[in-house]
Design an enzyme around this catalytic site. Structure first.
Site, mmCIF file in Angstrom:
data_model
loop_
_atom_site.group_PDB
_atom_site.id
_atom_site.type_symbol
_atom_site.label_atom_id
_atom_site.label_comp_id
_atom_site.label_asym_id
_atom_site.label_seq_id
_atom_site.Cartn_x
_atom_site.Cartn_y
_atom_site.Cartn_z
ATOM 1 N N HIS A 122 14.866 -1.055 9.858
ATOM 2 C CA HIS A 122 14.866 -0.654 11.283
ATOM 3 C C HIS A 122 14.403 -1.616 12.414
ATOM 4 C CE1 HIS A 122 15.635 1.253 15.124
ATOM 5 N NE2 HIS A 122 16.564 2.666 14.418
ATOM 6 N N ASP A 199 8.758 4.880 6.078
ATOM 7 C CA ASP A 199 9.499 5.100 7.283
ATOM 8 C C ASP A 199 10.176 6.232 6.685
ATOM 9 O OD1 ASP A 199 11.186 5.447 9.363
ATOM 10 O OD2 ASP A 199 12.322 3.067 9.250
ATOM 11 N N GLN A 202 14.767 8.625 7.737
ATOM 12 C CA GLN A 202 16.282 9.231 6.484
ATOM 13 C C GLN A 202 16.232 9.792 5.444
ATOM 14 O OE1 GLN A 202 18.360 8.833 8.176
ATOM 15 N NE2 GLN A 202 18.128 7.595 10.139
ATOM 16 N N LYS A 225 16.223 13.768 13.914
ATOM 17 C CA LYS A 225 16.797 13.154 13.172
ATOM 18 C C LYS A 225 17.183 15.373 12.022
ATOM 19 C CE LYS A 225 16.611 8.253 12.988
ATOM 20 N NZ LYS A 225 18.263 7.516 13.780
ATOM 21 N N CYS A 365 20.828 -1.046 14.396
ATOM 22 C CA CYS A 365 19.131 -2.069 14.821
ATOM 23 C C CYS A 365 18.911 -2.308 13.436
ATOM 24 C CB CYS A 365 17.914 -0.476 15.546
ATOM 25 S SG CYS A 365 19.063 0.241 16.219
#
Ligand code: 7TS
Length: 410
Positions: A122, A199, A202, A225, A365
């Site tokens: 991202h 990261d 997700q 999220k 993104c």
């Protein structure tokens, strides 16, 4: 097995109609909805305990401090960190990554050092490192993907070397759904002496993520999220690394003592949390984690896999739909990016909206990834545990009609 119809009673927003059709919200990689337990926890905090935490000895300030620090403890157990002081609250994953770039990157990356990321990242895990590389004279390297959207093992071994000081890698791609072998990447990078950031924006909302099993040095994610409000995020870091990092923002709450010309700083985690914090967000995140833990992350994962594999199968049956990213469920999360021959992704999402189906269109993104794939944008469906097979059918039905809207025969 989750009882989805019961679960959906916790999310009022899901029962509404859009364009006279039942809403099928399939844009969960962008943000998720909030169950009543979260909104009620926030209301209760404001009705009973609101005050500025850490600042006063009065009753409400103590209650606000307890609410805020209680949330930190909850995050700690959720991701299996050693200590609560390893959990830093931020605004979102973007701020967590910027904090790392400014505080860790700018101070511990030197000229000629290499920073390795992947082409799946991202923008928030690319631009901060471009900035560090430019400022420090370091080199930013990318690990690329194969035709199936996965980073090959040899690519990992070619790019991560003794020169690598930092690896920052997404666990699951928000753009094409790839699940990266982060455990292997962390292990390999550590052998080469590099520090690793994961990261987990997700992944943490969708599967059990254990920082000890991963052995990541840092891990970031956003509350919004994973059922929590917008404006609260997490930076996990190993204590010895956070300890040596200088503050990123300066001001109230992060100091030990301030003189006219110099200051000393508070201990972890406060050193890295300047100013009045987002207590309502932390309270909401606490409730969201309770909710997810109550469902069981393994059940969440299983439910999403069922939805995504069903959707993948149905999509593969439509001749003009091209799936972007791993073809096999074992390599992907509940995110499916796709193209429809002859139709711009923005048209796809506008037409699907007429069927009550919410999907995202664009570059997600991840412009360098799009460029690498030779495309400008895709359409994307992304599931959460509260979605249903009927919603997938509604999406497929809409998909089958997209081209007709634009004058194609089928
Ligand atoms: N990293 C990943 C992998 C993401 O998917 C996102 C947001 C971020 C970082 C940044 O999160 P933020 O909360 O700080 O904005 N991804 C998306 C998306 O896919 N659609 O909207 C936001």
């Amino acid at each position: 097995m989750l009882n989805v119809s019961k679960i959906r009673e916790d999310f009022d927003i899901l029962s509404q109609k859009v364009n006279n059709k039942p809403l099928a919200y399939l844009d969960n990689a962008a943000t998720t909805h909030k169950p009543k337990i979260v909104t009620e926890a926030i209301k209760s905090y404001y009705d009973k305990h609101n005050a500025n935490p850490h600042r006063g000895a009065h009753y409400l300030s103590v209650m606000a401090t307890e609410a805020y620090e209680g949330a930190r403890e909850r995050v700690k157990t959720f991701i299996n960190a050693d200590k609560a002081l390893e959990v830093i609250f931020t605004k979102n994953a973007t701020e967590s990554l910027n904090l790392l770039a400014y505080s860790y990157g700018m101070n511990f990356i030197n000229e000629g050092d290499e920073i390795v990321i992947s082409i799946l990242e991202h923008h928030s895990n690319i631009i901060p490192w471009q900035n560090v590389a430019r400022s420090k004279g370091a080199i930013l390297k990318f690990m690329y993907i194969d035709e199936d959207g996965r980073i090959p093992e040899e690519e990992i071994k070619n790019k991560i070397t003794e020169k690598t000081k930092l690896v920052s890698i997404t666990h699951v791609s928000n753009a094409i759904g790839t699940v990266n072998p982060v455990e292997d990447i962390v292990k390999y990078a550590h052998e080469k002496g590099a520090v690793v950031i994961v990261d987990a924006s997700q992944s943490v909302p969708h599967m059990k993520v254990d920082v000890k099993t991963l052995d990541a040095d840092f891990l970031v994610f956003s509350g919004h999220k994973m059922l929590a409000p917008m404006g609260i995020g997490v930076l996990y870091g190993k204590e010895e690394l956070l300890e040596k990092m200088p503050p990123f923002l300066y001001g109230g709450d992060m100091i030990e003592y301030v003189w006219e010309q110099k200051s000393t700083f508070a201990e972890l985690p406060y050193k890295l949390e300047a100013g009045t914090q987002n207590v309502e967000g932390a309270v909401g995140l606490h409730a969201a984690i309770d909710y997810l833990d109550n469902l069981g992350l393994d059940n969440v994962k299983e439910a999403e896999e069922e939805l995504a594999s069903y959707a993948l199968e149905k999509m593969k049956e439509i001749p003009y739909v091209k799936i972007v990213g791993p073809k096999d469920m074992k390599d992907r999360g509940a995110v499916i990016s796709f193209e429809i021959e002859g139709v711009h992704p923005h048209d796809v999402s506008t037409i699907l909206d007429n069927y009550g189906v919410a999907v995202r269109a664009g570059h997600h993104c991840a412009q360098p990834l799009m460029k690498y794939l030779g495309i400008n944008s895709t359409s994307r469906v992304s599931f959460y545990f509260y979605n249903t097979i009927e919603e997938v059918d509604q999406f497929i039905e809409g998909l089958k009609n997209v081209r007709r809207w634009l004058g194609y025969e089928s």
